[in-house]
Write an enzyme that holds these catalytic residues in place. Structure first.
Site, PDB file in Angstrom:
ATOM      1  N   CYS A 121      66.387  24.914  35.845  1.00  0.00           N
ATOM      2  CA  CYS A 121      66.198  26.222  36.106  1.00  0.00           C
ATOM      3  C   CYS A 121      64.963  26.284  37.033  1.00  0.00           C
ATOM      4  CB  CYS A 121      65.756  26.829  34.898  1.00  0.00           C
ATOM      5  SG  CYS A 121      65.387  28.670  34.956  1.00  0.00           S
ATOM      6  N   CYS A 122      64.105  25.685  37.022  1.00  0.00           N
ATOM      7  CA  CYS A 122      62.927  25.528  37.961  1.00  0.00           C
ATOM      8  C   CYS A 122      63.472  25.027  39.207  1.00  0.00           C
ATOM      9  CB  CYS A 122      61.775  24.434  37.572  1.00  0.00           C
ATOM     10  SG  CYS A 122      60.882  24.942  36.144  1.00  0.00           S
ATOM     11  N   CYS A 203      56.467  31.867  34.774  1.00  0.00           N
ATOM     12  CA  CYS A 203      57.633  32.915  34.518  1.00  0.00           C
ATOM     13  C   CYS A 203      57.483  33.418  33.175  1.00  0.00           C
ATOM     14  CB  CYS A 203      59.092  32.110  34.502  1.00  0.00           C
ATOM     15  SG  CYS A 203      59.508  31.850  36.174  1.00  0.00           S
ATOM     16  N   CYS A 206      58.593  31.308  29.708  1.00  0.00           N
ATOM     17  CA  CYS A 206      57.822  29.978  29.755  1.00  0.00           C
ATOM     18  C   CYS A 206      56.398  30.020  29.660  1.00  0.00           C
ATOM     19  CB  CYS A 206      58.233  29.346  30.875  1.00  0.00           C
ATOM     20  SG  CYS A 206      60.255  29.046  31.098  1.00  0.00           S
ATOM     21  N   CYS A 231      56.572  21.817  37.132  1.00  0.00           N
ATOM     22  CA  CYS A 231      57.954  22.423  37.320  1.00  0.00           C
ATOM     23  C   CYS A 231      58.673  21.642  38.595  1.00  0.00           C
ATOM     24  CB  CYS A 231      57.752  23.720  37.745  1.00  0.00           C
ATOM     25  SG  CYS A 231      56.662  23.951  39.158  1.00  0.00           S
TER      26      CYS A 231
HETATM   27  S1  SF4 Z   1      59.197  28.361  34.613  1.00  0.00           S
HETATM   28 FE1  SF4 Z   1      60.985  28.936  33.177  1.00  0.00          FE
HETATM   29  S2  SF4 Z   1      62.341  30.599  33.808  1.00  0.00           S
HETATM   30 FE2  SF4 Z   1      60.808  29.955  35.452  1.00  0.00          FE
HETATM   31  S3  SF4 Z   1      62.128  28.822  36.857  1.00  0.00           S
HETATM   32 FE3  SF4 Z   1      61.050  27.286  35.293  1.00  0.00          FE
HETATM   33  S4  SF4 Z   1      62.502  27.069  33.410  1.00  0.00           S
HETATM   34 FE4  SF4 Z   1      63.118  28.778  34.601  1.00  0.00          FE
END
Ligand code: SF4
Length: 250
Positions: A121-122, A203, A206, A231
């Site tokens: 996701c990151c 985010c 998170c 991340c």
């Molecule tokens: S911080 Fe969380 S929502 Fe944002 S990109 Fe990374 S995993 Fe995805």
């Protein structure tokens, strides 16, 4: 009680740290004229840097990532920065196709199911847009500080990313009290979530508030072990295997 009330203090050496930060920014802006960008996360440290860049008219572009998962309070800082300082803020977003594909395949809450999914996701919401932000640039500026975590304890002022670009960390030796001292002294706009015990804001899904005595980044990916908590924006090598093995990239 606000974050300013809680944290702002004038510590010994503050003026020297501030002068050193300005000198690092000036030198980098001169050496990388037209090819340097400040990648702001819109956190408290980065609002200090935006303030310094704007008030000292340093020729450094300003850009941010809108992951599509930020708090409304964080997003509101972009027009606020533009209005307050007359700065243009470039906004980089993830590829809509990649996000759709990932969410369809793994769900909205994929990030809590495994570290690999969280990194994926990151990867698509942060690393890919960051690569576009840095494309054609020879230097970037961050608001990282040594105090933020053990992993950042040895953070240098001048670093290199994997592509060989200068990665300048001009606040590396700043204390948390310094950040708030500067914000208070110059009435720098900041994220109101900092007043709600969120020192490190990412985010929305998170990030959580921290309790008294918890480490600075305890509210980021709090369900993971401490040594997994980056991340990828500021680690030397992204775990590409983790990202590509689950088909995160379209
Ligand atoms: S911080 Fe969380 S929502 Fe944002 S990109 Fe990374 S995993 Fe995805």
């Amino acid at each position: 009680m606000t974050a300013i009330d809680l944290y702002a203090r004038r510590l010994d050496g503050f003026d020297q740290r501030l002068a050193h930060t300005l000198s690092l920014l000036r030198d980098a802006a001169r050496e990388h004229a037209g090819r340097i960008v400040f990648a702001t996360s819109l956190g408290a440290e980065d609002m200090v840097l935006a303030d310094l860049i704007a008030r000292h008219r340093l020729p450094i572009a300003i850009a941010t990532l809108d992951t599509g998962m930020l708090h409304a309070e964080t997003l509101a800082l972009i027009p606020l920065l533009q209005a307050r300082y007359g700065l243009e803020v470039e906004v980089f977003r993830p590829a809509a196709e990649s996000v759709l594909h990932f969410v369809r395949e793994h769900g909205e809450q994929a990030m809590v199911r495994s570290i690999a999914l969280r990194k994926a996701c990151c990867g698509l919401r942060k690393l890919e847009p960051l690569a576009r932000m840095l494309d054609g640039r020879s230097a970037w500026v961050t608001g990282l500080r040594r105090e933020q975590s053990e992993a950042r304890g040895e953070l240098p002022f001048h670093d290199r990313d994997d592509a060989g670009r200068l990665k300048l960390n001009p606040l590396a030796d700043w204390r948390w009290a310094d950040v708030w001292q500067h914000i208070a002294a110059h009435d720098v706009p900041y994220n109101p979530l900092h007043d709600r015990f969120m020192p490190s804001i990412g985010c929305a899904p998170c990030t959580r508030a921290i309790a008294v005595g918890e480490p600075f980044r305890a509210g980021r990916w709090w369900w993971e072990r401490d040594d997994a908590k980056e991340c990828g924006l500021h680690v030397k090598r992204l775990d590409e295997a983790a990202v590509s093995s689950i088909g995160a990239h379209a």
